[in-house]
Scaffold this active site. Structure first.
Site, PDB file in Angstrom:
ATOM      1  CG  PHE A 132      -1.958   1.128   1.088  1.00 58.52           C
ATOM      2  CD1 PHE A 132      -3.103   0.959   0.320  1.00 58.52           C
ATOM      3  CD2 PHE A 132      -1.748   2.353   1.697  1.00 58.52           C
ATOM      4  CE1 PHE A 132      -4.026   1.993   0.168  1.00 58.52           C
ATOM      5  CE2 PHE A 132      -2.667   3.393   1.545  1.00 58.52           C
ATOM      6  CZ  PHE A 132      -3.803   3.208   0.776  1.00 58.52           C
ATOM      7  CG  ASP A 217       5.687   3.402   1.720  1.00 56.17           C
ATOM      8  OD1 ASP A 217       5.693   3.971   2.829  1.00 56.17           O
ATOM      9  OD2 ASP A 217       4.681   3.373   0.979  1.00 56.17           O
ATOM     10  CE  LYS A 246      -0.192   5.125   7.797  1.00 51.48           C
ATOM     11  NZ  LYS A 246      -1.578   5.577   7.713  1.00 51.48           N
TER      12      LYS A 246
HETATM   13  C1  LIG Z   1       3.045   2.187   3.809  1.00 57.49           C
HETATM   14  C2  LIG Z   1       2.134   3.311   3.444  1.00 57.49           C
HETATM   15  N1  LIG Z   1       2.481   4.123   2.427  1.00 57.49           N
HETATM   16  C3  LIG Z   1       1.708   5.164   2.056  1.00 57.49           C
HETATM   17  C4  LIG Z   1       0.516   5.425   2.690  1.00 57.49           C
HETATM   18  C5  LIG Z   1      -0.327   6.597   2.265  1.00 57.49           C
HETATM   19  O1  LIG Z   1      -0.239   7.599   3.196  1.00 57.49           O
HETATM   20  P1  LIG Z   1      -1.261   8.849   3.158  1.00 57.49           P
HETATM   21  O2  LIG Z   1      -2.623   8.314   3.503  1.00 57.49           O
HETATM   22  O3  LIG Z   1      -0.716   9.797   4.175  1.00 57.49           O
HETATM   23  O4  LIG Z   1      -1.215   9.399   1.771  1.00 57.49           O
HETATM   24  C6  LIG Z   1       0.115   4.603   3.757  1.00 57.49           C
HETATM   25  C7  LIG Z   1      -1.182   4.866   4.439  1.00 57.49           C
HETATM   26  O5  LIG Z   1      -1.727   4.045   5.124  1.00 57.49           O
HETATM   27  C8  LIG Z   1       0.941   3.522   4.136  1.00 57.49           C
HETATM   28  O6  LIG Z   1       0.598   2.707   5.134  1.00 57.49           O
END
Ligand SMILES: Cc1ncc(COP(=O)(O)O)c(C=O)c1O
Length: 390
Positions: A132, A217, A246
């Site tokens: 994700f 990520d 986050k």
């Molecule tokens: C690993 C990871 N990358 C990216 C995102 C996307 O983040 P945002 O909702 O702040 O765009 C998330 C959101 O849950 C995530 O868990």
């Protein structure tokens, strides 16, 4: 009109919401407008790693909004420079680009990788099933889960998907047009999946052998969540690029993409920007977050709490056939059930505990690192009873 009715009329219904209006938070607890109190093991979807309204962050933000709220990136600010320095010193000495969310941080990483590969016409990025990376078109194209692509096609070209943990399948996808690999060191939304120990090192080797960039990520794993400053630090594998959001600024909206100094210049002036990125309020909150983690020894605390959670979950697994697996690191934990776990969430909520269910069967918690021992036990008691009674 009450709040729910106001939402019905005026807010786009793109989220499934609980019919509850939250009004206040403090530490591990939030309160709704009826005075109900909830122990929050999923505060802010992982953004509130320091709990609700952490005093150090509240104080820093209060002070900053009275001095300077926002100036664009056509100017320098002390706060943004200091924040970047503090992050860099705790990671791999990289340089930062600041934005406002995880998706944006990943967009920046995707663009940097493509600009790095542009001369040799290399643009393909390998990502992983169950990943994700966010909801913008680039980030969602990188997200190798068909359910998030429905109705959005065509997706952004150039993403190749491999099974998470499968090094040989990843290697088979590399060709002359591949420029990099984007991977979560532990998959969050995909079910708190911890890869086999040799996987990330294998990706590093693959990148080194083929001149590819390795991007982690760390939007969910970063900033202390796993008991290290960043999730990669437990693995011994250093990425070229890392994305954060986050927990980065104690609950204030913020994102960052960090790149090793030799790759950072590929994001050259005029090619990428975020108007609010690295604004003084977010930066002040980010600095206060890092200082609070350090001053209160919260990395150690994350490890300790995590061990206790895993022990409690393992105890439950040994007594309850419904529990298939328990896993995680620090305060990023999953309990996989043999059955659909969606019902666990409202049942816990009715008993005053907030948890999440992801990937259908995985009960996920991203509790604050400031939990007391008593709060850990209180929440575990509720969760274990709910799962046992399923
Ligand atoms: C690993 C990871 N990358 C990216 C995102 C996307 O983040 P945002 O909702 O702040 O765009 C998330 C959101 O849950 C995530 O868990």
């Amino acid at each position: 009109m009450n709040t729910l009715e106001t939402f019905d009329h005026y807010v786009i219904a793109n989220y499934k919401r609980f019919p509850v209006t939250l009004v206040r938070g403090e530490g591990a607890y939030v309160w709704d407008d009826r005075g109900n109190r909830y122990l929050d093991f999923f505060p802010g979807w992982g953004c509130n790693l320091l709990g609700h309204c952490p005093p150090a962050v509240v104080e820093a933000v209060r002070k900053q909004v009275g001095e300077l709220i926002h100036v664009p990136n056509s100017w320098y600010t002390v706060q943004q420079g200091q924040w970047a320095k503090m992050l860099s010193e705790r990671a791999f000495g990289g340089k930062c680009f600041f934005c406002n969310s995880g998706a944006e941080a990943n967009e920046a990483a995707i663009k940097l990788m493509r600009m790095y590969g542009a001369e040799k016409k290399r643009y393909k990025i390998i990502t992983f099933e169950g990943s994700f990376h966010g909801r913008t078109m680039g980030a969602v194209s990188a997200t190798a889960q068909p359910k998030y692509h429905e109705g959005l096609g065509p997706m952004l070209a150039g993403f190749m998907y491999a099974p998470y943990g499968d090094l040989e399948a990843t290697r088979a996808l590399v060709d002359d047009e591949t420029v990099g690999i984007l991977v979560e060191p532990i998959q969050g939304e995909g079910g708190v999946n911890v890869p086999p120990p040799e996987f990330l090192q294998g990706l590093r080797d693959l990148c080194d052998q083929n001149g590819l960039l390795l991007a982690f990520d760390e939007v969910q794993t970063g900033c202390g969540r796993t008991g290290d400053w960043f999730g990669y630090q437990n693995t011994g594998v250093v990425p070229d690029i890392m994305t954060l959001a986050k927990a980065l600024a104690g609950g204030i909206a913020a994102g960052a993409m960090m790149a090793k100094p030799e790759y950072a210049p590929f994001l050259r002036p005029g090619m990428h920007a975020a108007t609010f990125g690295g604004n003084p309020v977010a930066a002040a909150a980010g600095i206060a977050t890092l200082e609070m983690i350090e001053n209160e020894n919260l990395l150690e605390r994350a490890k300790k709490i995590g061990e206790r959670f895993l022990l409690r979950f393992q105890e439950l697994k040994s007594r309850c056939d419904l529990v298939k697996d328990v896993r995680g690191r620090g305060v990023m934990l999953g309990m996989e059930l043999h059955v659909d776990g969606a019902d666990v969430v409202p049942r816990c909520m009715n008993r005053g505990l907030l948890v999440n269910c992801t990937h259908g069967t995985v009960i996920r918690i991203l509790p604050p690192v400031t939990l007391t021992d008593a709060e850990v036990e209180e929440g575990c008691d509720i969760l274990c009873e709910v799962v046992k009674d399923m």
